[in-house]
Design a protein around this motif. Sequence first.
Motif, PDB file in Angstrom:
ATOM      1  N   TYR A  71      -3.106 -59.085 -56.464  1.00 44.05           N
ATOM      2  CA  TYR A  71      -3.846 -57.879 -56.858  1.00 44.05           C
ATOM      3  C   TYR A  71      -5.268 -57.944 -56.304  1.00 44.05           C
ATOM      4  CZ  TYR A  71      -6.698 -60.329 -60.341  1.00 44.05           C
ATOM      5  OH  TYR A  71      -7.613 -61.160 -60.943  1.00 44.05           O
ATOM      6  N   VAL A  72      -5.912 -56.808 -56.298  1.00 43.86           N
ATOM      7  CA  VAL A  72      -7.357 -56.760 -56.068  1.00 43.86           C
ATOM      8  C   VAL A  72      -7.961 -55.908 -57.168  1.00 43.86           C
ATOM      9  CG1 VAL A  72      -7.316 -57.110 -53.566  1.00 43.86           C
ATOM     10  CG2 VAL A  72      -7.110 -54.786 -54.490  1.00 43.86           C
ATOM     11  N   ALA A  73      -9.200 -56.231 -57.528  1.00 39.57           N
ATOM     12  CA  ALA A  73      -9.913 -55.427 -58.526  1.00 39.57           C
ATOM     13  C   ALA A  73     -11.082 -54.686 -57.894  1.00 39.57           C
ATOM     14  CB  ALA A  73     -10.406 -56.318 -59.659  1.00 39.57           C
ATOM     15  N   GLY A  74     -11.427 -55.066 -56.703  1.00 44.17           N
ATOM     16  CA  GLY A  74     -12.451 -54.359 -55.932  1.00 44.17           C
ATOM     17  C   GLY A  74     -11.991 -54.351 -54.490  1.00 44.17           C
ATOM     18  N   LEU A  75     -12.148 -53.209 -53.817  1.00 48.11           N
ATOM     19  CA  LEU A  75     -11.688 -53.118 -52.431  1.00 48.11           C
ATOM     20  C   LEU A  75     -12.454 -52.012 -51.738  1.00 48.11           C
ATOM     21  CD1 LEU A  75      -9.541 -54.033 -50.304  1.00 48.11           C
ATOM     22  CD2 LEU A  75      -8.123 -52.154 -51.136  1.00 48.11           C
ATOM     23  N   LEU A 125     -13.903 -55.709 -44.316  1.00 48.48           N
ATOM     24  CA  LEU A 125     -13.035 -55.355 -45.449  1.00 48.48           C
ATOM     25  C   LEU A 125     -13.317 -56.355 -46.568  1.00 48.48           C
ATOM     26  CD1 LEU A 125     -10.731 -53.474 -46.463  1.00 48.48           C
ATOM     27  CD2 LEU A 125      -9.186 -55.359 -45.938  1.00 48.48           C
ATOM     28  N   SER A 126     -13.686 -55.828 -47.728  1.00 48.01           N
ATOM     29  CA  SER A 126     -14.167 -56.676 -48.814  1.00 48.01           C
ATOM     30  C   SER A 126     -13.241 -56.506 -50.014  1.00 48.01           C
ATOM     31  CB  SER A 126     -15.589 -56.244 -49.205  1.00 48.01           C
ATOM     32  OG  SER A 126     -16.439 -56.251 -48.064  1.00 48.01           O
ATOM     33  N   PHE A 127     -12.667 -57.627 -50.459  1.00 42.28           N
ATOM     34  CA  PHE A 127     -11.804 -57.548 -51.642  1.00 42.28           C
ATOM     35  C   PHE A 127     -12.258 -58.578 -52.666  1.00 42.28           C
ATOM     36  CE2 PHE A 127      -9.291 -61.425 -51.306  1.00 42.28           C
ATOM     37  CZ  PHE A 127      -9.397 -61.765 -49.962  1.00 42.28           C
ATOM     38  N   GLY A 128     -11.988 -58.254 -53.921  1.00 46.81           N
ATOM     39  CA  GLY A 128     -12.306 -59.194 -54.987  1.00 46.81           C
ATOM     40  C   GLY A 128     -11.238 -59.149 -56.056  1.00 46.81           C
ATOM     41  N   ASN A 156     -22.240 -57.739 -60.098  1.00 48.08           N
ATOM     42  CA  ASN A 156     -20.800 -57.441 -60.039  1.00 48.08           C
ATOM     43  C   ASN A 156     -20.139 -57.772 -61.371  1.00 48.08           C
ATOM     44  OD1 ASN A 156     -20.518 -56.596 -57.280  1.00 48.08           O
ATOM     45  ND2 ASN A 156     -20.811 -58.714 -56.658  1.00 48.08           N
ATOM     46  N   TRP A 157     -20.866 -57.609 -62.470  1.00 46.93           N
ATOM     47  CA  TRP A 157     -20.380 -58.103 -63.763  1.00 46.93           C
ATOM     48  C   TRP A 157     -19.110 -57.401 -64.227  1.00 46.93           C
ATOM     49  CZ3 TRP A 157     -20.246 -55.050 -68.247  1.00 46.93           C
ATOM     50  CH2 TRP A 157     -20.906 -53.832 -68.167  1.00 46.93           C
ATOM     51  N   VAL A 158     -18.883 -56.175 -63.764  1.00 46.93           N
ATOM     52  CA  VAL A 158     -17.693 -55.445 -64.218  1.00 46.93           C
ATOM     53  C   VAL A 158     -16.421 -56.175 -63.765  1.00 46.93           C
ATOM     54  CG1 VAL A 158     -16.415 -53.283 -63.963  1.00 46.93           C
ATOM     55  CG2 VAL A 158     -18.876 -53.239 -64.345  1.00 46.93           C
ATOM     56  N   THR A 159     -16.471 -56.801 -62.595  1.00 42.77           N
ATOM     57  CA  THR A 159     -15.309 -57.586 -62.162  1.00 42.77           C
ATOM     58  C   THR A 159     -15.461 -59.062 -62.544  1.00 42.77           C
ATOM     59  OG1 THR A 159     -16.346 -57.690 -59.971  1.00 42.77           O
ATOM     60  CG2 THR A 159     -14.519 -56.165 -60.238  1.00 42.77           C
ATOM     61  N   PRO A 170      -6.923 -53.967 -62.211  1.00 45.48           N
ATOM     62  CA  PRO A 170      -6.381 -54.478 -60.948  1.00 45.48           C
ATOM     63  C   PRO A 170      -5.491 -53.455 -60.250  1.00 45.48           C
ATOM     64  CG  PRO A 170      -5.246 -55.461 -62.829  1.00 45.48           C
ATOM     65  CD  PRO A 170      -6.321 -54.586 -63.392  1.00 45.48           C
ATOM     66  N   ARG A 171      -5.449 -53.541 -58.929  1.00 40.26           N
ATOM     67  CA  ARG A 171      -4.486 -52.775 -58.122  1.00 40.26           C
ATOM     68  C   ARG A 171      -3.594 -53.792 -57.436  1.00 40.26           C
ATOM     69  NH1 ARG A 171      -8.141 -49.150 -54.411  1.00 40.26           N
ATOM     70  NH2 ARG A 171      -9.783 -50.561 -55.076  1.00 40.26           N
ATOM     71  N   PHE A 172      -2.304 -53.630 -57.571  1.00 38.62           N
ATOM     72  CA  PHE A 172      -1.379 -54.659 -57.107  1.00 38.62           C
ATOM     73  C   PHE A 172      -1.042 -54.452 -55.634  1.00 38.62           C
ATOM     74  CE2 PHE A 172      -0.972 -54.107 -61.647  1.00 38.62           C
ATOM     75  CZ  PHE A 172      -1.365 -55.368 -62.033  1.00 38.62           C
ATOM     76  N   CYS A 173      -0.946 -55.562 -54.916  1.00 40.12           N
ATOM     77  CA  CYS A 173      -0.709 -55.466 -53.469  1.00 40.12           C
ATOM     78  C   CYS A 173      -0.227 -56.820 -52.953  1.00 40.12           C
ATOM     79  CB  CYS A 173      -1.986 -55.066 -52.740  1.00 40.12           C
ATOM     80  SG  CYS A 173      -3.347 -56.223 -52.968  1.00 40.12           S
ATOM     81  N   ASP A 174       0.247 -56.808 -51.711  1.00 39.29           N
ATOM     82  CA  ASP A 174       0.584 -58.053 -51.009  1.00 39.29           C
ATOM     83  C   ASP A 174      -0.585 -58.449 -50.117  1.00 39.29           C
ATOM     84  OD1 ASP A 174       3.147 -58.105 -52.050  1.00 39.29           O
ATOM     85  OD2 ASP A 174       3.935 -56.840 -50.419  1.00 39.29           O
ATOM     86  N   ALA A 175      -0.597 -59.728 -49.776  1.00 39.10           N
ATOM     87  CA  ALA A 175      -1.636 -60.202 -48.857  1.00 39.10           C
ATOM     88  C   ALA A 175      -1.580 -59.426 -47.541  1.00 39.10           C
ATOM     89  CB  ALA A 175      -1.456 -61.699 -48.611  1.00 39.10           C
ATOM     90  N   ASP A 176      -0.359 -59.174 -47.052  1.00 37.84           N
ATOM     91  CA  ASP A 176      -0.228 -58.466 -45.768  1.00 37.84           C
ATOM     92  C   ASP A 176      -0.786 -57.051 -45.830  1.00 37.84           C
ATOM     93  OD1 ASP A 176       0.866 -60.600 -44.464  1.00 37.84           O
ATOM     94  OD2 ASP A 176       2.944 -60.009 -44.860  1.00 37.84           O
ATOM     95  N   ASP A 177      -0.747 -56.432 -47.035  1.00 38.10           N
ATOM     96  CA  ASP A 177      -1.297 -55.062 -47.162  1.00 38.10           C
ATOM     97  C   ASP A 177      -2.773 -55.043 -46.774  1.00 38.10           C
ATOM     98  OD1 ASP A 177       1.125 -54.202 -48.166  1.00 38.10           O
ATOM     99  OD2 ASP A 177       0.510 -54.392 -50.272  1.00 38.10           O
ATOM    100  N   LEU A 178      -3.492 -56.094 -47.174  1.00 38.29           N
ATOM    101  CA  LEU A 178      -4.930 -56.125 -46.891  1.00 38.29           C
ATOM    102  C   LEU A 178      -5.191 -56.330 -45.398  1.00 38.29           C
ATOM    103  CD1 LEU A 178      -6.198 -58.219 -49.938  1.00 38.29           C
ATOM    104  CD2 LEU A 178      -6.076 -55.746 -49.697  1.00 38.29           C
TER     105      LEU A 178
END
Length: 384
Positions: free
Chosen positions: A79-83, A103-106, A119-122, A135-143
Motif C-alpha cells: 500500500y501507499v498512504a502518500g503518493l 515519484l514520491s511514495f510513503g 508529515n505528521w498525518v502519515t 492507505p491505497r493498495f497497490c503492487d510494487a510494479d504499479d509504482l
Amino acid sequence: MPQEMGTHRSAAAMTEQVALKSLLADNTMDSAPELAWTEPDGSIRCVACGHRCKVFEGKTGVCRVRFNEGGRLRVPSGYVAGLQIDPIEKKPFYHVHPGADALSFGMLGCDYHCGYCQNWVTSQALRDNQAVSLPRFCDADDLVRLAESHGVPVIVSTYNEPLITADWAMRVFQPARQRGLLCGFISNGNATPEVLEYIRPCVDLYKVDLKGFDDRNYRRLGGTLQNVLDTIRRLKEMAFWVEIVTLVVPGFNDSDEELTRIAEFIAGVSPDIPWHVTAFHPDYKMTDPGRTPAETLTHAHAIGRSAGLRFVYAGNMPGGVGDCEHTHCPQCQAVLIRRTGFTVREDRMRDGCCPDCGTSIPGVWGNGGRVSSRWRVPRAVDLG
Ligand code: SF4
C-alpha cells in the motif's frame, strides 16, 4: 468545541484507529531476513532502524508497524498512504538531476515522534488519533509503471520514515532500478549498518534530517544524536549520494553554537555534502515558535560556509534569501544553477562541471538541466 462533541470525536477517532490497525495488519509480509534475527529466547530482534527493538510474540516495535506474529516479524506491504510527483528540489536534492521530477511514495508510521513533524498525518497515524490517513493498495510494479508513464527518472520513499518500511521500498526499488530509475530514501538517519547494507544495492540517494546537535533534544524527538551522526559517516563511506537538511527552529536549534557544531561535523565528514538550512513554520504540536526569519537562514548559510562546507542552501523561503538558493562554483564563485524555491531558472552546468573554470561539481547530474519558466509544484497522481 463543547465537551460532548469532543468526546464523540475522540471515540470516533479511536474506532477509526483500531480499524486502521486491523487494515494494516492484513497488509503485511515477512520481514527481509537481513533485518530480523531470532533471539535465543524466541523473540525477534529487528534491525531496520536504530532502535533495534526486541519484539516479543504478539507485540509491535517502537514504530508500531512491525510486529511479531507466531515467531515471524511481519512488516508493511502492498500500500501507499502518500503518493505524488514532486520536484526533486522538494526532497530536497539540489545536486541530483536539477529540474527533474521524483515519484514520491510513503507508507504509515515512524520511529520518531517529532512535535513539529510536517508529515505528521502519515508519520503519526498509528500513534495519534488525530492523524488520519488512509492507505491505497497497490503492487510494487504499479509504482514503477507510474513513474515510467510520467517519464520520471527518480523514485523515492518519503512522507513517513522509510527505514521502518525498507522491505516494501526494496520491493519497489528492485524493478525500478532494473528499469534505470534512481532510487532514494528521505530519512531521519536513525539507521543501522545492517539496513544500509540491505538497501545499498538499489538505493543511490539518501537525504538525512540532522535535527540539531543536542542529544537531549534528540531524545525528546525519539532518537539519539550519535546514531544519526554514525549513519551520516557510514552513508559517505558506502558511497551513497548524501544531502543533509536541518530545519532551523527558533529557540530549538538556531543558536550559533549549535549551527556551527552541525556545520563543522558535516564538513569533517565531507565538505562536498550539500547542507540545506530550511525555514520552520508552526505545525502539529509545535505552534509556539514563530516562523524562522530569513536573516536566521542567511546567517546559518554563512556559518556553513565558514565551517568549510562548499554547498549550503537556504530553503522554504522562495526568493527571500538572496542568492542562498543557488549553486555556486566553489572555485570561481560563478552561479551554476539559479533557483527560486523548487523552480530551476537557469542551469549552466556542463557535464558536471563549471562552464567558466572547469571545476568538477559533486552530484548526480544526468544529461543536463531542465529549466522551467513556470512555478514548479507537487502533482497528485492516480494509481488507476
Ligand atoms: S523498525 Fe525500528 S522501531 Fe520498528 S521494530 Fe524495527 S527496530 Fe523497532
